[in-house]
Design a protein around this motif. Structure first.
Motif, PDB file in Angstrom:
ATOM      1  N   GLU A  68       0.794  -1.229   0.000  1.00  0.00           N
ATOM      2  CA  GLU A  68       0.000   0.000   0.000  1.00  0.00           C
ATOM      3  C   GLU A  68       0.826   1.279   0.000  1.00  0.00           C
ATOM      4  O   GLU A  68       0.272   2.369   0.142  1.00  0.00           O
ATOM      5  CB  GLU A  68      -1.034   0.019   1.140  1.00  0.00           C
ATOM      6  N   VAL A  70       2.524   4.313  -1.767  1.00  0.00           N
ATOM      7  CA  VAL A  70       2.164   4.989  -3.016  1.00  0.00           C
ATOM      8  C   VAL A  70       3.459   5.322  -3.752  1.00  0.00           C
ATOM      9  O   VAL A  70       4.321   6.013  -3.204  1.00  0.00           O
ATOM     10  CB  VAL A  70       1.371   6.287  -2.740  1.00  0.00           C
ATOM     11  N   LYS A 104       4.368   6.889   2.192  1.00  0.00           N
ATOM     12  CA  LYS A 104       4.522   5.624   2.893  1.00  0.00           C
ATOM     13  C   LYS A 104       3.138   5.110   3.292  1.00  0.00           C
ATOM     14  O   LYS A 104       2.150   5.841   3.231  1.00  0.00           O
ATOM     15  CB  LYS A 104       5.359   5.832   4.159  1.00  0.00           C
TER      16      LYS A 104
ATOM     17  N   VAL B 205      -8.003   8.637  -0.992  1.00  0.00           N
ATOM     18  CA  VAL B 205      -7.234   7.633  -0.236  1.00  0.00           C
ATOM     19  C   VAL B 205      -7.721   6.233  -0.621  1.00  0.00           C
ATOM     20  O   VAL B 205      -6.939   5.287  -0.697  1.00  0.00           O
ATOM     21  CB  VAL B 205      -7.391   7.871   1.285  1.00  0.00           C
ATOM     22  N   PHE B 487      -1.217  15.735   1.545  1.00  0.00           N
ATOM     23  CA  PHE B 487      -1.485  14.293   1.601  1.00  0.00           C
ATOM     24  C   PHE B 487      -0.507  13.572   2.514  1.00  0.00           C
ATOM     25  O   PHE B 487      -0.472  12.359   2.563  1.00  0.00           O
ATOM     26  CB  PHE B 487      -1.515  13.672   0.198  1.00  0.00           C
ATOM     27  N   PHE B 517      -4.483   9.080   6.263  1.00  0.00           N
ATOM     28  CA  PHE B 517      -3.306   9.487   5.495  1.00  0.00           C
ATOM     29  C   PHE B 517      -2.104   8.584   5.763  1.00  0.00           C
ATOM     30  O   PHE B 517      -1.138   8.594   5.006  1.00  0.00           O
ATOM     31  CB  PHE B 517      -2.937  10.935   5.832  1.00  0.00           C
ATOM     32  N   GLY B 520      -1.232   5.296   3.017  1.00  0.00           N
ATOM     33  CA  GLY B 520      -0.964   5.421   1.587  1.00  0.00           C
ATOM     34  C   GLY B 520      -1.922   6.376   0.893  1.00  0.00           C
ATOM     35  O   GLY B 520      -2.716   5.960   0.058  1.00  0.00           O
ATOM     36  N   ALA B 521      -1.848   7.658   1.251  1.00  0.00           N
ATOM     37  CA  ALA B 521      -2.676   8.664   0.568  1.00  0.00           C
ATOM     38  C   ALA B 521      -1.959   9.111  -0.695  1.00  0.00           C
ATOM     39  O   ALA B 521      -0.763   9.414  -0.653  1.00  0.00           O
ATOM     40  CB  ALA B 521      -2.914   9.854   1.484  1.00  0.00           C
ATOM     41  N   PRO B 522      -2.638   9.171  -1.822  1.00  0.00           N
ATOM     42  CA  PRO B 522      -2.002   9.632  -3.052  1.00  0.00           C
ATOM     43  C   PRO B 522      -2.000  11.165  -3.097  1.00  0.00           C
ATOM     44  O   PRO B 522      -2.794  11.801  -2.419  1.00  0.00           O
ATOM     45  CB  PRO B 522      -2.937   9.089  -4.136  1.00  0.00           C
TER      46      PRO B 522
END
Lengths: 586, 586
Positions: A68, A70, A104, B205, B487, B517, B520-522
């Protein structure tokens, strides 16, 4: 843009290109010399690969990666040596040249895959992670597509999509309203709409002719699995139409959805009166994917000294094909099933049709073979069939038989989720007697028109008046419901009176509607579809929760953000409200 | 169906046919032998006619008819002798054979026509009658069409329309929330969303990648003409994008709407920094249909013993082409205008450029002709132009000059409603100092990302940090606004700290977002358009009320159904609430 292609886009034709992808790390497989990373986004999964020639810098980054994370990668598309025909990108892979960790990720509390290891509670709390799973996201995508199909269909037919207010007037008739205190109008409250009913009728008075809206509605009810405090309706209304026009219009919409979304033609929708539905299925929303229609044996089985039947107001049964081989144990289980309080039958009588045509029943000592043979004729039972009968007061036995019928449908595998059998149930009663309040309630709502030929009965026998009201039922689920509306202010006033409203109450609550009707209301009728239910049925789900992005639990709570919650005293002060300690429950 | 054709459908080709029409009586003209009735529905108006051969029965019915009666007629289409080229049905009329009165109508409180005799209050009370007027209904039809165009555009670009909850958690940051007491969770409250901000970020997310929704939002603010307690946003969010991608995407949407709805190509949208907008237009939403850009004369005009200028921190002005002929009276009026408390200037200095190039100013005794000539050079002023100047503290003078600029634009006829000049205003400050609370507030909202190169300034000079935030401004109206989002959970925590949240408060209110967050928030960014404002601009209206079917007044009341209203004690009891008497206003 952080990418030049999505993770579902690259094909063999792109070999040699240098794309940039961005997405989530689905898996990392470090095979010593080779490292494979699957990168995922909404559009698909692409395999990334680094071989023994990879730079140390890249190898270091791989070490840091986890599920997970990114990432953004740049690389060269090449043909895979061992292809994966299960995914659209399975013929290629990306030879990684650069990798950037965009964010992360802590180890997620459950695995992000179709067969996740996360339980319901955990997935609700981390809903944003559950929504990452393809199965869940697909349900929401399906819902969006359905809304799109509905809107385009109705737009093409000149329905005007019109937004109605969310802050409206509280009307205690019907379910409980959510209310909203007004700061600018102290000690006064708005309500949230249970439906835009009155506003859509006013739009007809306004000459809008055809209205629709896909709209949030609210009901402060104790919740069940398929109920949410906020839910979505496809809400429609038409002018200068009769019931038949509405049924045809929305049969058209429903057939269109089946065609566009499921690729299915469900055929013409049969019509069934409420009276027939109750008599033959014990239920106003029969599942007609299978037959198992009730037969009334009340006059046939009496007078043979079987006291249970002799004393019963009603004796009815169903014939289940192919279940004649049921064992003693299975039949005992069925008997236990019907005796559960939720079903409420006293017992179960059965009769099996043997291969030779003879009949074995649980009441053989009361009924001669020729009696039993008569039963098989009534049910048109064939060798190998099982007849099941319940008896007692009619208004308790019919619903019990209905539950038994559904259970047998389930046991006999007659409820295929990919088979759809829509049905119009029509001619609902206008009113139902409410024992507790000791008055009539509107079965649909107080604006529903009685059948013209029944209007005279409003004075003499209100309970027998039929309404021009209809439900769309699919596979035993009420998907939509509506009615022809009263458009005459005098008839509307009479209706309010029949419902026990004082003139003052009717005036306070609905005065503006009756006033509106005085200025030239056209004949009109409408319908509302439960959009969540329809979407969950199309998605093959049992609950509406998984077609709702952020649903609430059975206590009306969002466990993700822990709401509802306390508010500040200053907020209460501004609203001129104070809290009262809740009563202790016993 | 009560009709075979609508009232807007029949043409010369239908002559001889026997249609059935239904609609409202627009006018009745009884000319003795002949009776003409105009019948109206949403689709148009058709002329009905009965001549001397009409039956007595029909004539009797004509006697009973009045304006806005709902009727059904059957007749024969025939060619008109005197045609009306103004309406599409103007070549034909219907020779009435049968007429049914479907519903009577009391005399409406105002006339149902474009130039009605009804005042605002009356039309709001009888909104359902006001909506019958074509001008009003057309606004709602335009709005529906706009929603349709927006949805199809975004659907084609793979945005997923996703419904977010209406019953959410109250977050005191920002404007005041409407709250909803929960019965099932006594003494706790939901809030109605001011926007789906947090949910759309959670959808990013969740990997939804592209989200949109046309959605109701709520703000409990004191109302102005262009504010409503409930309003509608086109709400959008995208992942893996930078600011530039968002601007391009939604410039595309906006251009598409102009093309589809107005048939206009508004050209490329210029970009302007917030700093430039403030310096040149005194305003973060400049109307660039006309120029009249500010010139800063602070260094040029000092030192000539004109105390007003010498003492001023800032002296700025505009040059209005063609207004050099303004009379003494007009200039006095302008002076009064700028001295009004809403503008707040102390006085107005002018300079007119005469036809011979000489300059006449209100401060001739301080400035020699060569000084004034320098002014005209700075403004590039031509003979016949009018220079207007204000002076004082800079942060008070710029806004005053902005109001003067708009007034001159109006007076000079430079604000054509059918001309549209969109503009992106970018690089907004991240924070603004709130004197009252003695802390920084988020200018956009607390989730807005600072420009990466400015992050270091968060510790040293927070007020100078610029945000990746942008507004879409059209003709001086803020139509949309958005930002690149934070993010990274650490940066988000720092932002909350900068805004004066205690760790505990941030955790209570936004803990679940910061938690999200971590998984793994893009990178993501988004925008929201004020749909009501956009629709009212496209409709050429000054207020958003006429693009809302059932708007509320300035006290947040629906005067049609008289809500908000008191609720029953039993409802309060169930909600564990009691009322507090409102404080008397002084």
């Amino acid at each position: 843009m952080y990418r030049t292609f999505t993770c579902g886009e690259l094909r063999i034709a792109h070999v040699g290109q240098e794309p940039v992808l961005a997405g989530w790390v689905q898996t990392i497989r470090n095979l010593g010399a080779m490292t494979f990373i699957d990168i995922r986004d909404r559009y698909g999964i692409t395999q990334l690969v680094a071989d023994e020639n990879t730079t140390i810098e890249l190898k270091d980054k791989f070490e840091k990666l986890g599920r997970e994370f990114v990432i953004q990668v740049k690389g060269i598309v090449r043909e895979r040596s061992s292809k994966n025909s299960k995914i659209p990108t399975g013929e290629i892979e990306i030879d990684i040249k650069e990798l950037t960790i965009l964010n992360k990720a802590a180890v997620p509390p459950f695995t992000i895959q179709d067969d996740t290891d996360g339980g319901d509670e955990l997935r609700m709390k981390f809903r944003y992670l559950d929504l990452r799973r393809e199965t869940v996201r697909k349900n929401l995508e399906l819902r969006a597509k359905m809304a799109h199909v509905v809107r385009n269909y109705l737009d093409d037919l000149h329905f005007i999509e019109t937004e109605t207010p969310v802050l409206i007037k509280s009307t205690p008739e019907g379910a409980r309203d959510f209310v909203v205190p007004s700061r600018m109008n102290p000690n006064q409250f708005y309500a949230l709409p249970q439906s835009p009913q009155i506003f859509k009728q006013l739009l007809m008075v306004a000459g809008f002719d055809r209205y629709y809206q896909i709209v949030k509605c609210f009901r402060d009810e104790d919740l069940r699995a398929d109920r949410q405090p906020e839910f979505t309706q496809i809400d429609c209304e038409m002018s200068f139409v009769q019931q038949e026009d509405v049924l045809n219009m929305f049969e058209g919409l429903t057939r269109h959805m089946f065609k566009e979304i499921k690729g299915i033609d469900p055929g013409e929708f049969p019509r069934m009166t409420y009276a027939d539905a109750m008599e033959n299925y014990g239920n106003d929303k029969p599942d007609i994917r299978f037959d198992l229609k009730f037969k009334d044996l009340t006059t046939v089985v009496k007078g043979k000294d079987f006291k249970v039947f002799d004393d019963a107001e009603y004796i009815g049964g169903i014939c289940v094909p192919g279940c004649g081989e049921y064992s003693r144990k299975q039949l005992d289980e069925l008997t236990e099933f019907v005796k559960r309080p939720q079903v409420g039958a006293k017992g179960l009588i059965y009769a099996k049709v043997n291969e030779d045509g003879s009949v074995k029943s649980s009441v053989d000592k009361f009924y001669a073979p020729e009696d039993l043979s008569k039963w098989t004729q009534i049910f048109d039972a064939k060798p190998g069939d099982l007849i099941l009968m319940l008896s007692g007061e009619k208004d308790r036995t019919l619903p019990a038989l209905s539950i038994l019928r559904l259970e047998m449908g389930r046991l006999a595998g007659l409820m295929d989720k990919e088979v759809f059998r829509p049905l119009w149930v029509i001619d609902f009663p206008l009113l139902e007697w409410n024992e507790e309040a000791s008055r009539f309630h509107a079965m649909h709502h107080p604006f529903t028109a009685p059948k013209p030929e029944d209007i005279a009965l409003l004075d003499t026998a209100p309970g027998t008046v039929r309404a021009n009201a209809y439900d769309l039922v699919i596979n035993g689920v009420e998907i939509g419901g509506g009615s022809v509306r009263i458009f005459d202010s005098e008839l509307q006033a009479k209706m309010f009176k029949t419902l026990g409203f004082s003139k003052q109450d009717a005036e306070n609550q609905f005065g503006f509607l009756m006033e509106a009707f005085k200025y030239g209301a056209p004949p009109h009728a409408g319908i509302a579809f439960g959009f969540d239910r329809l979407a969950s049925m199309f998605a093959g789900l049992d609950s509406i929760r998984d077609v709702i992005a952020f649903p609430k639990n059975n206590s009306g709570r969002d466990v993700m953000n822990d709401s509802p919650a306390e508010i500040a005293q200053a907020q209460l002060d501004e609203l001129c409200l104070s809290l009262v300690a809740p009563k202790q429950k016993n």
